[in-house]
Design a protein around this motif. Structure first.
Motif, PDB file in Angstrom:
ATOM      1  N   TYR A  94       1.272  -1.452  -0.016  1.00  0.00           N
ATOM      2  CA  TYR A  94       0.238  -0.368   0.213  1.00  0.00           C
ATOM      3  C   TYR A  94       0.921   1.350   0.109  1.00  0.00           C
ATOM      4  O   TYR A  94       1.871   1.678   0.658  1.00  0.00           O
ATOM      5  CB  TYR A  94      -1.272   0.115   1.172  1.00  0.00           C
ATOM      6  CG  TYR A  94      -2.042  -1.467   1.323  1.00  0.00           C
ATOM      7  CD1 TYR A  94      -3.453  -1.229   0.723  1.00  0.00           C
ATOM      8  CD2 TYR A  94      -1.643  -2.745   1.514  1.00  0.00           C
ATOM      9  CE1 TYR A  94      -4.090  -1.948   0.798  1.00  0.00           C
ATOM     10  CE2 TYR A  94      -2.398  -3.585   1.483  1.00  0.00           C
ATOM     11  CZ  TYR A  94      -4.267  -3.201   1.298  1.00  0.00           C
ATOM     12  OH  TYR A  94      -5.033  -4.154   0.832  1.00  0.00           O
ATOM     13  N   THR A  98       0.980   2.800   5.589  1.00  0.00           N
ATOM     14  CA  THR A  98       0.087   1.439   6.566  1.00  0.00           C
ATOM     15  C   THR A  98       0.387   2.471   8.111  1.00  0.00           C
ATOM     16  O   THR A  98      -0.425   1.981   8.939  1.00  0.00           O
ATOM     17  CB  THR A  98      -0.660   0.753   6.093  1.00  0.00           C
ATOM     18  OG1 THR A  98       0.602  -0.301   6.912  1.00  0.00           O
ATOM     19  CG2 THR A  98      -0.768   0.272   4.855  1.00  0.00           C
ATOM     20  N   ASP A 122      -9.597   8.367   3.057  1.00  0.00           N
ATOM     21  CA  ASP A 122      -9.488   7.493   1.466  1.00  0.00           C
ATOM     22  C   ASP A 122      -8.075   6.572   1.595  1.00  0.00           C
ATOM     23  O   ASP A 122      -7.800   6.180   0.166  1.00  0.00           O
ATOM     24  CB  ASP A 122      -9.888   8.761   0.561  1.00  0.00           C
ATOM     25  CG  ASP A 122      -7.748   9.594   0.894  1.00  0.00           C
ATOM     26  OD1 ASP A 122      -7.300   9.674   1.449  1.00  0.00           O
ATOM     27  OD2 ASP A 122      -7.644  10.536  -0.193  1.00  0.00           O
ATOM     28  N   HIS A 123      -7.360   6.462   2.414  1.00  0.00           N
ATOM     29  CA  HIS A 123      -5.530   5.851   1.840  1.00  0.00           C
ATOM     30  C   HIS A 123      -6.156   4.555   1.546  1.00  0.00           C
ATOM     31  O   HIS A 123      -7.823   3.485   1.935  1.00  0.00           O
ATOM     32  CB  HIS A 123      -5.458   5.038   3.550  1.00  0.00           C
ATOM     33  CG  HIS A 123      -4.270   4.476   3.978  1.00  0.00           C
ATOM     34  ND1 HIS A 123      -4.078   3.012   3.035  1.00  0.00           N
ATOM     35  CD2 HIS A 123      -3.206   5.201   3.800  1.00  0.00           C
ATOM     36  CE1 HIS A 123      -2.842   3.078   3.107  1.00  0.00           C
ATOM     37  NE2 HIS A 123      -2.396   4.298   3.725  1.00  0.00           N
ATOM     38  N   PRO A 124      -6.136   3.419   0.482  1.00  0.00           N
ATOM     39  CA  PRO A 124      -6.167   2.019   0.309  1.00  0.00           C
ATOM     40  C   PRO A 124      -6.776   1.715   0.735  1.00  0.00           C
ATOM     41  O   PRO A 124      -8.047   0.672   0.887  1.00  0.00           O
ATOM     42  CB  PRO A 124      -4.959   1.610  -1.158  1.00  0.00           C
ATOM     43  CG  PRO A 124      -4.434   3.008  -0.932  1.00  0.00           C
ATOM     44  CD  PRO A 124      -4.584   3.982   0.061  1.00  0.00           C
ATOM     45  N   VAL A 127     -10.260   2.197   2.304  1.00  0.00           N
ATOM     46  CA  VAL A 127     -11.063   1.603   0.968  1.00  0.00           C
ATOM     47  C   VAL A 127     -11.000   0.111   1.285  1.00  0.00           C
ATOM     48  O   VAL A 127     -12.634  -0.302   0.831  1.00  0.00           O
ATOM     49  CB  VAL A 127     -10.387   2.935  -0.445  1.00  0.00           C
ATOM     50  CG1 VAL A 127     -11.435   1.579  -1.273  1.00  0.00           C
ATOM     51  CG2 VAL A 127     -10.503   4.010  -0.040  1.00  0.00           C
ATOM     52  N   GLU A 128     -10.699  -0.525   1.174  1.00  0.00           N
ATOM     53  CA  GLU A 128     -10.397  -1.958   1.109  1.00  0.00           C
ATOM     54  C   GLU A 128     -11.394  -2.738   1.257  1.00  0.00           C
ATOM     55  O   GLU A 128     -12.082  -3.719   1.799  1.00  0.00           O
ATOM     56  CB  GLU A 128      -9.263  -2.494   0.692  1.00  0.00           C
ATOM     57  CG  GLU A 128      -8.814  -2.187  -0.680  1.00  0.00           C
ATOM     58  CD  GLU A 128      -7.580  -2.966  -1.074  1.00  0.00           C
ATOM     59  OE1 GLU A 128      -6.605  -2.836  -1.929  1.00  0.00           O
ATOM     60  OE2 GLU A 128      -6.468  -3.898   0.125  1.00  0.00           O
ATOM     61  N   ILE A 133     -12.138  -6.610  -1.525  1.00  0.00           N
ATOM     62  CA  ILE A 133     -11.543  -6.739  -2.682  1.00  0.00           C
ATOM     63  C   ILE A 133     -12.105  -7.953  -3.339  1.00  0.00           C
ATOM     64  O   ILE A 133     -13.048  -8.596  -3.328  1.00  0.00           O
ATOM     65  CB  ILE A 133     -10.451  -7.163  -2.549  1.00  0.00           C
ATOM     66  CG1 ILE A 133      -9.783  -7.926  -1.205  1.00  0.00           C
ATOM     67  CG2 ILE A 133      -9.859  -5.543  -1.422  1.00  0.00           C
ATOM     68  CD1 ILE A 133      -8.671  -8.199  -0.630  1.00  0.00           C
ATOM     69  N   ARG A 137      -7.806  -9.583  -6.366  1.00  0.00           N
ATOM     70  CA  ARG A 137      -6.977  -8.824  -5.615  1.00  0.00           C
ATOM     71  C   ARG A 137      -6.840  -9.798  -4.791  1.00  0.00           C
ATOM     72  O   ARG A 137      -4.757  -9.518  -4.075  1.00  0.00           O
ATOM     73  CB  ARG A 137      -7.459  -7.525  -5.083  1.00  0.00           C
ATOM     74  CG  ARG A 137      -7.274  -7.023  -3.872  1.00  0.00           C
ATOM     75  CD  ARG A 137      -5.741  -6.067  -4.929  1.00  0.00           C
ATOM     76  NE  ARG A 137      -4.886  -4.725  -3.241  1.00  0.00           N
ATOM     77  CZ  ARG A 137      -3.768  -4.181  -3.552  1.00  0.00           C
ATOM     78  NH1 ARG A 137      -3.476  -5.181  -3.547  1.00  0.00           N
ATOM     79  NH2 ARG A 137      -3.978  -3.716  -2.120  1.00  0.00           N
TER      80      ARG A 137
END
Length: 153
Positions: A94, A98, A122-124, A127-128, A133, A137
């Motif tokens: 990421y 993180t 909005d950190h990936p 969001v996941e 996923i 993914r």
């Protein structure tokens, strides 16, 4: 369907012999001043009943760590209010890092690792966790963990 970090991001093997440091499979103390608990960031896999889990560490305040430790073997501990913490695991898949994402650490029944809820940013990774996923993914994550290519971290 899971990956687990052995220690918090800031742990150094030289701490292992220090009297004010501890690293177990569930808890970590560094220099008698920094407190961590291991938990799971769970991510639903879209189109299935499965969940992908990151086994990560979250830092807690001294008070929260002491409270969680006091209740470690207490039935009903899952009724506790979540503890605020900072994610203390670097997941190199990421970007941005993180490390130091805000979390809420939820106790679960005795014998179950805490659930680590990320602040809805909005950190990936956040969001996941919220949106799930795909199985593709999951394969991508597994491939990256099993066959790392190096690069920046």
């Amino acid at each position: 369907m899971n990956y687990s970090a052995a220690a918090p991001y800031v742990w150094d093997p030289s701490f292992a012999d220090a009297p004010d440091c501890l690293l177990s499979s569930d808890q970590c103390v560094i220099n008698g001043q920094h407190y961590f608990v291991k938990g799971l960031v769970e991510i639903p896999v879209i189109g299935s009943d499965e969940v992908f889990s990151w086994g990560v560490w979250a830092s807690l305040s001294r008070e929260s760590f002491a409270r969680m430790a006091d209740l470690w073997d207490t039935p009903g501990r899952e009724a506790e209010t979540p503890y605020f913490g900072w994610l203390s695991t670097d997941l190199p898949l990421y970007s941005p890092s993180t490390v130091n994402l805000k979390t809420h650490v939820h106790s679960r029944p005795v014998g179950d690792r805490p659930f680590i809820e990320l602040e809805p940013t909005d950190h990936p990774l956040a969001v996941e966790q919220r949106t799930g996923i795909t199985p593709d993914r999951v394969r991508e994550i597994a491939e990256s963990i099993l066959h790392p290519t190096g690069g920046n971290s």
